[in-house]
Design a protein around this motif. Structure first.
Motif, PDB file in Angstrom:
ATOM      1  N   THR A 126     -25.332  21.127  -7.020  1.00  0.00           N
ATOM      2  CA  THR A 126     -26.424  20.088  -6.299  1.00  0.00           C
ATOM      3  C   THR A 126     -26.970  19.035  -6.869  1.00  0.00           C
ATOM      4  OG1 THR A 126     -27.089  22.213  -4.689  1.00  0.00           O
ATOM      5  CG2 THR A 126     -28.657  20.400  -4.729  1.00  0.00           C
ATOM      6  N   LYS A 127     -26.723  17.712  -6.246  1.00  0.00           N
ATOM      7  CA  LYS A 127     -27.358  16.555  -6.897  1.00  0.00           C
ATOM      8  C   LYS A 127     -28.643  16.036  -5.941  1.00  0.00           C
ATOM      9  CE  LYS A 127     -25.782  11.984  -7.975  1.00  0.00           C
ATOM     10  NZ  LYS A 127     -24.575  10.919  -7.916  1.00  0.00           N
ATOM     11  N   LYS A 128     -29.558  15.688  -6.471  1.00  0.00           N
ATOM     12  CA  LYS A 128     -30.855  14.812  -5.771  1.00  0.00           C
ATOM     13  C   LYS A 128     -30.473  13.606  -5.642  1.00  0.00           C
ATOM     14  CE  LYS A 128     -35.576  13.999  -5.805  1.00  0.00           C
ATOM     15  NZ  LYS A 128     -36.933  14.049  -6.445  1.00  0.00           N
ATOM     16  N   THR A 129     -30.362  13.246  -4.216  1.00  0.00           N
ATOM     17  CA  THR A 129     -30.188  11.711  -3.922  1.00  0.00           C
ATOM     18  C   THR A 129     -31.288  10.902  -3.540  1.00  0.00           C
ATOM     19  OG1 THR A 129     -29.725  12.586  -1.613  1.00  0.00           O
ATOM     20  CG2 THR A 129     -27.884  12.583  -2.979  1.00  0.00           C
ATOM     21  N   GLY A 130     -32.432  11.747  -3.148  1.00  0.00           N
ATOM     22  CA  GLY A 130     -33.697  10.861  -3.016  1.00  0.00           C
ATOM     23  C   GLY A 130     -34.814  11.652  -2.336  1.00  0.00           C
ATOM     24  N   THR A 131     -35.773  11.346  -1.760  1.00  0.00           N
ATOM     25  CA  THR A 131     -37.031  11.947  -1.372  1.00  0.00           C
ATOM     26  C   THR A 131     -37.584  11.291  -0.032  1.00  0.00           C
ATOM     27  OG1 THR A 131     -37.735  12.348  -3.849  1.00  0.00           O
ATOM     28  CG2 THR A 131     -39.212  12.540  -2.047  1.00  0.00           C
ATOM     29  N   ILE A 132     -37.801  12.196   0.703  1.00  0.00           N
ATOM     30  CA  ILE A 132     -38.741  11.497   2.111  1.00  0.00           C
ATOM     31  C   ILE A 132     -40.038  11.931   1.972  1.00  0.00           C
ATOM     32  CG2 ILE A 132     -38.448  11.887   4.672  1.00  0.00           C
ATOM     33  CD1 ILE A 132     -35.538  12.421   4.454  1.00  0.00           C
ATOM     34  N   LEU A 133     -40.796  11.008   2.418  1.00  0.00           N
ATOM     35  CA  LEU A 133     -42.297  11.211   2.122  1.00  0.00           C
ATOM     36  C   LEU A 133     -42.667  10.953   3.566  1.00  0.00           C
ATOM     37  CD1 LEU A 133     -41.699   9.186  -0.828  1.00  0.00           C
ATOM     38  CD2 LEU A 133     -43.572  10.477  -1.205  1.00  0.00           C
ATOM     39  N   THR A 134     -43.717  11.814   4.023  1.00  0.00           N
ATOM     40  CA  THR A 134     -44.329  11.618   5.361  1.00  0.00           C
ATOM     41  C   THR A 134     -45.783  11.424   5.114  1.00  0.00           C
ATOM     42  OG1 THR A 134     -42.658  13.094   6.292  1.00  0.00           O
ATOM     43  CG2 THR A 134     -44.755  12.777   7.653  1.00  0.00           C
ATOM     44  N   TYR A 135     -46.420  10.413   5.971  1.00  0.00           N
ATOM     45  CA  TYR A 135     -47.800  10.077   5.863  1.00  0.00           C
ATOM     46  C   TYR A 135     -48.356   9.998   7.100  1.00  0.00           C
ATOM     47  CZ  TYR A 135     -46.229   8.089   1.070  1.00  0.00           C
ATOM     48  OH  TYR A 135     -45.746   7.893   0.042  1.00  0.00           O
ATOM     49  N   ALA A 136     -49.601  10.409   7.133  1.00  0.00           N
ATOM     50  CA  ALA A 136     -50.549  10.742   8.398  1.00  0.00           C
ATOM     51  C   ALA A 136     -51.067   9.386   8.380  1.00  0.00           C
ATOM     52  CB  ALA A 136     -51.539  11.876   8.430  1.00  0.00           C
ATOM     53  N   VAL A 137     -50.988   8.668   9.643  1.00  0.00           N
ATOM     54  CA  VAL A 137     -51.807   7.494  10.113  1.00  0.00           C
ATOM     55  C   VAL A 137     -52.663   7.752  11.269  1.00  0.00           C
ATOM     56  CG1 VAL A 137     -51.557   4.951  10.624  1.00  0.00           C
ATOM     57  CG2 VAL A 137     -49.848   6.270   9.309  1.00  0.00           C
ATOM     58  N   ASN A 138     -53.709   6.847  11.726  1.00  0.00           N
ATOM     59  CA  ASN A 138     -54.764   7.146  12.343  1.00  0.00           C
ATOM     60  C   ASN A 138     -54.016   7.333  13.994  1.00  0.00           C
ATOM     61  OD1 ASN A 138     -56.797   6.650  10.754  1.00  0.00           O
ATOM     62  ND2 ASN A 138     -56.906   4.538  11.284  1.00  0.00           N
ATOM     63  N   HIS A 139     -54.765   7.905  14.836  1.00  0.00           N
ATOM     64  CA  HIS A 139     -54.225   8.222  16.109  1.00  0.00           C
ATOM     65  C   HIS A 139     -53.024   9.103  16.403  1.00  0.00           C
ATOM     66  CE1 HIS A 139     -57.344   4.854  17.072  1.00  0.00           C
ATOM     67  NE2 HIS A 139     -56.397   4.165  16.293  1.00  0.00           N
ATOM     68  N   GLY A 140     -52.817   9.985  15.181  1.00  0.00           N
ATOM     69  CA  GLY A 140     -51.468  10.850  15.501  1.00  0.00           C
ATOM     70  C   GLY A 140     -50.600  10.454  15.228  1.00  0.00           C
ATOM     71  N   SER A 141     -50.307   9.178  14.536  1.00  0.00           N
ATOM     72  CA  SER A 141     -49.165   8.542  14.268  1.00  0.00           C
ATOM     73  C   SER A 141     -48.797   8.880  12.970  1.00  0.00           C
ATOM     74  CB  SER A 141     -49.242   6.831  14.385  1.00  0.00           C
ATOM     75  OG  SER A 141     -49.509   6.561  15.934  1.00  0.00           O
ATOM     76  N   SER A 142     -47.345   8.368  12.359  1.00  0.00           N
ATOM     77  CA  SER A 142     -47.064   8.785  11.128  1.00  0.00           C
ATOM     78  C   SER A 142     -45.999   7.677  10.528  1.00  0.00           C
ATOM     79  CB  SER A 142     -46.126  10.239  11.070  1.00  0.00           C
ATOM     80  OG  SER A 142     -44.996  10.061  12.070  1.00  0.00           O
ATOM     81  N   LEU A 143     -45.977   7.688   9.201  1.00  0.00           N
ATOM     82  CA  LEU A 143     -45.216   6.878   8.682  1.00  0.00           C
ATOM     83  C   LEU A 143     -44.128   7.643   7.855  1.00  0.00           C
ATOM     84  CD1 LEU A 143     -44.179   4.228   7.306  1.00  0.00           C
ATOM     85  CD2 LEU A 143     -46.178   4.177   5.646  1.00  0.00           C
ATOM     86  N   ILE A 144     -42.877   7.469   7.756  1.00  0.00           N
ATOM     87  CA  ILE A 144     -41.931   8.175   7.161  1.00  0.00           C
ATOM     88  C   ILE A 144     -40.968   7.200   6.386  1.00  0.00           C
ATOM     89  CG2 ILE A 144     -40.088   9.805   7.406  1.00  0.00           C
ATOM     90  CD1 ILE A 144     -42.118   9.712  10.587  1.00  0.00           C
ATOM     91  N   GLU A 145     -40.969   7.589   4.992  1.00  0.00           N
ATOM     92  CA  GLU A 145     -40.494   6.714   4.194  1.00  0.00           C
ATOM     93  C   GLU A 145     -39.292   7.657   3.305  1.00  0.00           C
ATOM     94  OE1 GLU A 145     -42.716   3.886   1.231  1.00  0.00           O
ATOM     95  OE2 GLU A 145     -42.214   5.926   0.235  1.00  0.00           O
ATOM     96  N   GLY A 146     -38.124   6.776   3.246  1.00  0.00           N
ATOM     97  CA  GLY A 146     -37.281   7.329   2.436  1.00  0.00           C
ATOM     98  C   GLY A 146     -37.128   6.580   1.029  1.00  0.00           C
ATOM     99  N   ARG A 147     -36.692   7.345   0.029  1.00  0.00           N
ATOM    100  CA  ARG A 147     -36.788   6.623  -1.312  1.00  0.00           C
ATOM    101  C   ARG A 147     -35.486   7.216  -1.899  1.00  0.00           C
ATOM    102  NH1 ARG A 147     -40.611   3.366  -3.665  1.00  0.00           N
ATOM    103  NH2 ARG A 147     -42.542   3.204  -2.359  1.00  0.00           N
TER     104      ARG A 147
END
Length: 291
Positions: free
Chosen positions: A120-141
């Motif tokens: 297994t090789k790590k290729t990246g990370t996905i981060l999930t953030y909470a924003v106001n009004h139940g929305s979200s920001l998903i970021e791939g690095r």
């Protein structure tokens, strides 16, 4: 509904459009996801106030070849469409080029000697953030040195909270990461600029989206700068012009300070609300035309 914001080149204002469209929609009380698919250089988080919820490592399987069991028949090399395996039978040498491996499993299928196992090789990370009004920001690095961000983009799209609406901030260019992002979209906003470079890359993007049969519209950023050839191209090909963002030093100043123009320049709230309304109307018309 998934709306991708894309451009044929970097620096046209793609993230400017994606983040401000997200900002206006989520402040209206509508739950929406903003997915930053530019995994090599994600920057949407610089403009959005958000709290980290989760982070997930994305991995890839890499073949490991047991040279003692290998017969050097070359079948694994033959089956690999990505040229990720090098076999030199006369030298009894075999090697996996990890950067080219796509984790498809063809090599293991081809091997009759049972010489292939996996690591297994790590290729990246996905981060999930909470924003106001139940929305979200998903970021791939993506991890430094990883060749392709496509698997990371696909995983980010897969694990998003699946609200009724998602804004996809696509990677620049027209290569595989661009296609992986726009391929899942219901509508694509192409951001361009009225310059020769902007026109050239817009033409490439339009050609690809037409081949993918994706509905799209165009926003011209820095309007008033450059020439009219972009406008001529849009008119000649009867493309949908969604709107313009003027060349304005105040926008550049706001952006450089990490501020959203829909907050710092309130007149743009209406501008982006109208943009969203135009997209919804176009999608409704497009769907009705097939019924």
């Amino acid at each position: 509904m998934k709306i991708a914001v894309a451009s044929g080149k970097g620096g046209t204002g793609k993230t400017l459009v994606a983040t401000n469209l997200f900002n206006v929609i989520q402040k209206s009380g509508f739950a929406v996801d903003l997915i930053d698919c530019d995994a090599e250089e994600p920057n949407a988080l610089q403009f959005i106030q958000a709290d980290l919820l989760t982070q997930k490592s994305v991995t890839q399987n890499i073949p490991v070849i047991d040279k003692d069991a290998c017969t050097f028949c070359g079948k694994c090399q033959e089956y690999c469409h990505y040229n990720a395996i090098v076999v030199l039978p006369e030298l009894q040498h075999i090697q996996v080029v990890e950067d080219l491996c796509h984790d498809c499993g063809a090599c293991e299928y081809a091997c009759q000697a049972g010489a292939i196992s996996w690591k297994t090789k790590k290729t990246g990370t996905i981060l999930t953030y909470a924003v106001n009004h139940g929305s979200s920001l998903i970021e791939g690095r993506i991890e430094i040195g990883v060749y392709s961000s496509v698997p990371l983009i696909k995983e980010a799209l897969r694990i998003s909270p699946q609200h009724q609406l998602a804004i996809l901030d696509a990677p620049p260019g027209t290569s595989c990461p661009f296609i992986a992002t726009v391929g899942s979209a219901d509508f694509v906003i192409l951001v361009t600029e009225p310059t020769p470079f902007g026109l050239n890359d817009l033409m490439l993007s339009v050609e690809i989206l037409q081949q993918l049969d994706k509905p799209f519209g165009i926003i011209i950023n820095r309007a008033g700068l450059g020439d009219h050839r972009v406008y001529d191209f849009i008119a000649e090909n009867k493309l949908l012009l969604l709107g313009e963002i003027p060349f304005d030093p105040r926008i550049a100043k706001s952006y450089s300070e990490g501020k959203l123009i829909t907050d710092s320049m309130p007149n743009y709230q209406k501008h982006f609300s109208q943009l969203f309304s135009r997209i919804k109307k176009h999608l409704q018309y497009d769907r009705n035309s097939y019924t």
